[in-house]
Design an enzyme around this catalytic site. Structure first.
Site, PDB file in Angstrom:
ATOM      1  N   LYS A 197     -10.433  -3.492  -4.759  1.00  0.00           N
ATOM      2  CA  LYS A 197     -11.269  -2.339  -5.120  1.00  0.00           C
ATOM      3  C   LYS A 197     -10.425  -1.140  -5.527  1.00  0.00           C
ATOM      4  O   LYS A 197     -10.908  -0.222  -6.149  1.00  0.00           O
ATOM      5  CB  LYS A 197     -12.229  -1.969  -3.996  1.00  0.00           C
ATOM      6  CG  LYS A 197     -11.587  -1.685  -2.661  1.00  0.00           C
ATOM      7  CD  LYS A 197     -12.664  -1.407  -1.609  1.00  0.00           C
ATOM      8  CE  LYS A 197     -12.102  -1.509  -0.206  1.00  0.00           C
ATOM      9  NZ  LYS A 197     -12.572  -2.608   0.557  1.00  0.00           N
ATOM     10  N   LYS A 219      -4.631 -10.224  -6.706  1.00  0.00           N
ATOM     11  CA  LYS A 219      -5.911 -10.430  -6.023  1.00  0.00           C
ATOM     12  C   LYS A 219      -6.938  -9.391  -6.474  1.00  0.00           C
ATOM     13  O   LYS A 219      -6.566  -8.270  -6.849  1.00  0.00           O
ATOM     14  CB  LYS A 219      -5.739 -10.429  -4.503  1.00  0.00           C
ATOM     15  CG  LYS A 219      -5.722  -9.084  -3.851  1.00  0.00           C
ATOM     16  CD  LYS A 219      -5.867  -9.201  -2.332  1.00  0.00           C
ATOM     17  CE  LYS A 219      -6.007  -7.820  -1.733  1.00  0.00           C
ATOM     18  NZ  LYS A 219      -7.210  -7.522  -1.034  1.00  0.00           N
ATOM     19  N   LYS A 254       0.814  -1.225   0.000  1.00  0.00           N
ATOM     20  CA  LYS A 254       0.000   0.000   0.000  1.00  0.00           C
ATOM     21  C   LYS A 254       0.842   1.267   0.000  1.00  0.00           C
ATOM     22  O   LYS A 254       0.381   2.309  -0.444  1.00  0.00           O
ATOM     23  CB  LYS A 254      -0.996  -0.008   1.159  1.00  0.00           C
ATOM     24  CG  LYS A 254      -2.000  -1.150   1.015  1.00  0.00           C
ATOM     25  CD  LYS A 254      -3.390  -0.833   1.484  1.00  0.00           C
ATOM     26  CE  LYS A 254      -4.328  -1.926   0.981  1.00  0.00           C
ATOM     27  NZ  LYS A 254      -5.681  -1.839   1.423  1.00  0.00           N
TER      28      LYS A 254
END
Ligand code: ATP
Ligand code: LTN
Length: 349
Positions: A216, A213, A131
């Site tokens: 969103k 994966k 992230k």
């Protein structure tokens, strides 16, 4: 005066598993619209769990602050997520559903646990690496501390089980390490939780790339199926989903795309993968994908119907969250009184 740590608190035995119901805790971030991976990997298992466990589910808004988000968007997302959870089958009569920031003890316990968490442990978290995108100079420190807040969420309620997707395994292992270190230093205080990760559905992959994966935050909306996608959008996305070379509908390490599509089919239809493979033997990808689209549409349609009803009357979710916060606060306050006492903080007695 220096007092030996072990003398400060008399360790007390926690109740054994046979003395109390198993407790489940899980959380989800109000950081945007949910996708089929969130549903199949997590929420669906929460709904099943509440049948037998003492279940607590949390909208983790403090976690969502670790990446940029406007106050308006966060406020809307919290209510939308609560509605999706209720529409998916979380039953407030059987589970506690609440918003993390409504229970102040989460933020407090996070700070206290940073003192028993090692910097190196946090640096090894793969979610932080993903992230922060290697830009760790510029990202919020909250993103680094994130797993400590998550550990606190879980151990604050003495959870035994944490139903999550595969990507959260490392965070739950860290939670165990933090809880064990606290117990060793201050006396038996926290239950060590275990991740509850199902063999199928724990890692639903992106439709455009079976090596990543489903997420969103992906740039290409064609890579995920949002729980709010309408039937035609779902059909179009599945039609365009990448497949593997060779035309047979079969799961296997040499067939990552088909393995993923078969897992989605199996979970949405409640049917074993082998049975689906047998039915489509020799029929090719086209027929399989057309049916898969209808199976997914059929799975999300009842959720969307309930969601439309709940969204029309926000007072329902607000009432559930207010009651949930009350119940969670009671439990959290009792636990935190013990934690403060063991750590030697809080002067007024
Ligand atoms: P994203 O990566 O999609 O932006 P996230 O992983 O931060 O989101 P959360 O909303 O915090 O998603 O995750 C909620 C739950 O959904 C977690 O238990 C997580 O493990 C699970 N989950 C997320 N993505 C997937 C996936 N592709 N397959 C299975 N489970 C998933
Ligand atoms: N990090 C989790 C969300 C989360 C969570 C929790 C999950 C926050 N606190 C406690 C389980 C238990 C994620 O899914 N990204």
């Amino acid at each position: 005066m220096v007092v030996q740590e072990r003398e400060l608190v008399e360790p007390q035995a926690l109740p054994t598993d046979t003395e109390r119901r198993q407790r489940t805790f899980s959380g989800i971030q109000p950081s945007g619209s949910l996708h089929l991976g969130n549903y199949l990997g997590a929420i669906r298992n929460w709904v099943n769990q509440q049948e037998h466990d003492d279940s607590i589910f949390c909208v983790v808004d403090l976690h969502a602050l670790s990446l940029p988000i406007t106050p308006q968007a966060l406020r809307e997302n919290i209510l939308d997520l609560a509605n999706v959870l209720l529409a998916s089958g979380i039953d407030p009569e059987r589970s506690v559903l609440f918003v993390q920031s409504d229970v102040r003890e989460h933020a407090e316990l996070c700070w206290l646990l940073t003192s028993v968490t090692q910097f190196g442990e946090l640096r090894r978290m793969t979610q932080f690496k993903d992230k922060s995108g290697g830009q760790d100079e510029a990202v919020a420190a909250a993103l680094f501390i994130y797993p400590v807040l998550q550990a606190g969420d879980i151990i604050l309620y003495d959870a035994d089980k944490v139903p999550v997707g595969e990507d959260q395994k490392q965070h739950i292992e860290l939670t165990r390490d933090i809880a064990a270190r606290f117990n060793a230093r201050y006396g038996e205080t926290f239950v060590l939780p275990r991740p509850d990760i199902k063999p199928t559905g724990a890692r639903i992959m992106a439709l455009d790339d079976p090596a990543r994966k489903m997420s969103k935050s992906a740039a290409n909306p064609g890579s995920f199926i949002a729980l709010t996608d309408d039937a035609d959008t779902i059909r179009r996305k599945i039609k365009r989903a990448v497949t593997d070379s060779g035309g047979d509908v079969r799961a296997g390490t040499d067939k990552p795309a088909l393995t993923n599509l078969l897992a989605i089919y199996a979970l949405c239809a409640g049917e074993p993968i082998e049975q689906i493979e047998a039915r489509y033997a020799g029929r090719g990808y086209g027929a399989f994908k057309a049916d898969l689209a209808e199976v997914v549409v059929g799975a999300v349609e009842p959720i969307q119907r309930r969601l439309a009803e709940l969204s029309a009357d926000p007072s329902v979710a607000r009432g559930v969250l207010a009651r949930g916060a009350e119940l969670a606060r009671e439990r959290a306050a009792t636990k935190m009184a013990v934690v403060r006492e063991r750590m030697g903080i809080g002067g007024a007695g």
